[in-house]
Design a protein around this motif. Structure first.
Motif, mmCIF file in Angstrom:
data_model
loop_
_atom_site.group_PDB
_atom_site.id
_atom_site.type_symbol
_atom_site.label_atom_id
_atom_site.label_comp_id
_atom_site.label_asym_id
_atom_site.label_seq_id
_atom_site.Cartn_x
_atom_site.Cartn_y
_atom_site.Cartn_z
ATOM 1 N N GLU A 70 22.407 19.396 -25.264
ATOM 2 C CA GLU A 70 22.913 18.274 -26.072
ATOM 3 C C GLU A 70 24.431 18.134 -25.965
ATOM 4 O OE1 GLU A 70 19.559 18.437 -29.628
ATOM 5 O OE2 GLU A 70 21.454 19.496 -29.882
ATOM 6 N N LYS A 71 25.127 19.265 -25.942
ATOM 7 C CA LYS A 71 26.592 19.249 -25.880
ATOM 8 C C LYS A 71 27.112 19.246 -24.449
ATOM 9 C CE LYS A 71 26.899 21.615 -30.281
ATOM 10 N NZ LYS A 71 27.183 22.869 -30.969
ATOM 11 N N ARG A 72 26.203 19.303 -23.469
ATOM 12 C CA ARG A 72 26.551 19.327 -22.047
ATOM 13 C C ARG A 72 27.526 20.470 -21.740
ATOM 14 N NH1 ARG A 72 23.493 15.642 -23.437
ATOM 15 N NH2 ARG A 72 23.345 13.606 -22.479
ATOM 16 N N VAL A 73 27.201 21.644 -22.262
ATOM 17 C CA VAL A 73 28.057 22.815 -22.062
ATOM 18 C C VAL A 73 27.979 23.227 -20.595
ATOM 19 C CG1 VAL A 73 28.433 25.239 -22.659
ATOM 20 C CG2 VAL A 73 27.757 23.604 -24.436
ATOM 21 N N SER A 74 29.110 23.207 -19.921
ATOM 22 C CA SER A 74 29.134 23.614 -18.513
ATOM 23 C C SER A 74 29.961 24.882 -18.307
ATOM 24 C CB SER A 74 29.679 22.484 -17.635
ATOM 25 O OG SER A 74 30.973 22.115 -18.051
ATOM 26 N N ASP A 75 30.710 25.271 -19.309
ATOM 27 C CA ASP A 75 31.543 26.468 -19.253
ATOM 28 C C ASP A 75 30.891 27.558 -20.110
ATOM 29 O OD1 ASP A 75 33.459 28.454 -19.557
ATOM 30 O OD2 ASP A 75 35.060 27.080 -20.157
ATOM 31 N N PRO A 76 30.504 28.679 -19.507
ATOM 32 C CA PRO A 76 29.826 29.730 -20.279
ATOM 33 C C PRO A 76 30.631 30.254 -21.463
ATOM 34 C CG PRO A 76 30.034 30.367 -17.961
ATOM 35 C CD PRO A 76 30.636 29.016 -18.105
#
Length: 170
Positions: A70-76
């Motif tokens: 949902e938040k489009r997290v691309s950075d771990p």
């Protein structure tokens, strides 16, 4: 790739919608098996876990991954640090599980198959495809055979013999 190969691939490739529906279907089976079952019973496919631990693990995973997509997290380093709490009331488990599955399926469809979402496998799949496939596979592997296994049952006599999962892992 020739046209014949492209058509075959289109027929056998599962869409995000189909993965999402598969997840919803598998969660419905788990929720039904858990309804009224003994919460501290051992899980046949994961004998060191209790039913409540399995439900908590599966539900928390769905909610956590839904948040990532949902938040489009691309950075771990930006991954969610909290997890959803298992409802204390066993009667609320089914809706909590269903909410997580629906939320994850919708988030993956809304994000698009190629949205930039973190994928820990580094396998070249987009994060949305990776996560939806991973959570579906984990749910199938951990989930119950249908109907609920005797070890989870509140009665001592089964109404019908257990069936195998529709997918066999070798």
């Amino acid at each position: 790739m020739n046209t014949s190969d492209e058509r075959l691939r289109a027929v056998i490739e599962l869409t995000l919608e189909r993965y999402g529906q598969g997840l919803v279907d598998q969660i419905a089976q788990l929720a039904e098996a858990a309804r009224g079952a003994v919460v501290d019973a051992a899980v046949p496919r994961c004998p060191e876990w209790t039913l409540s631990q399995l439900v908590e693990h599966v539900g928390q995973t769905q909610h956590w991954v839904a948040s990532i997509v949902e938040k489009r997290v691309s950075d771990p380093s930006q991954l969610p640090t909290s997890v959803a709490a298992l409802p204390a009331d066993q009667d609320a488990w089914a809706s909590w599980l269903a909410e997580g599955a629906s939320r994850l399926g919708a988030a993956c469809v809304d994000a698009d198959a190629d949205a930039p979402v973190w994928n820990p496998a580094g396998d070249g799949l987009s994060g949305t495809r990776f996560w939806l496939r991973r959570v579906l596979a984990e749910t199938i592997i951990h989930g119950p055979a249908r109907p609920p296994p005797l070890a989870w049952s509140t009665s001592s006599t089964p109404s019908s013999p257990p069936m195998r999962s529709p997918i066999t892992w070798r």
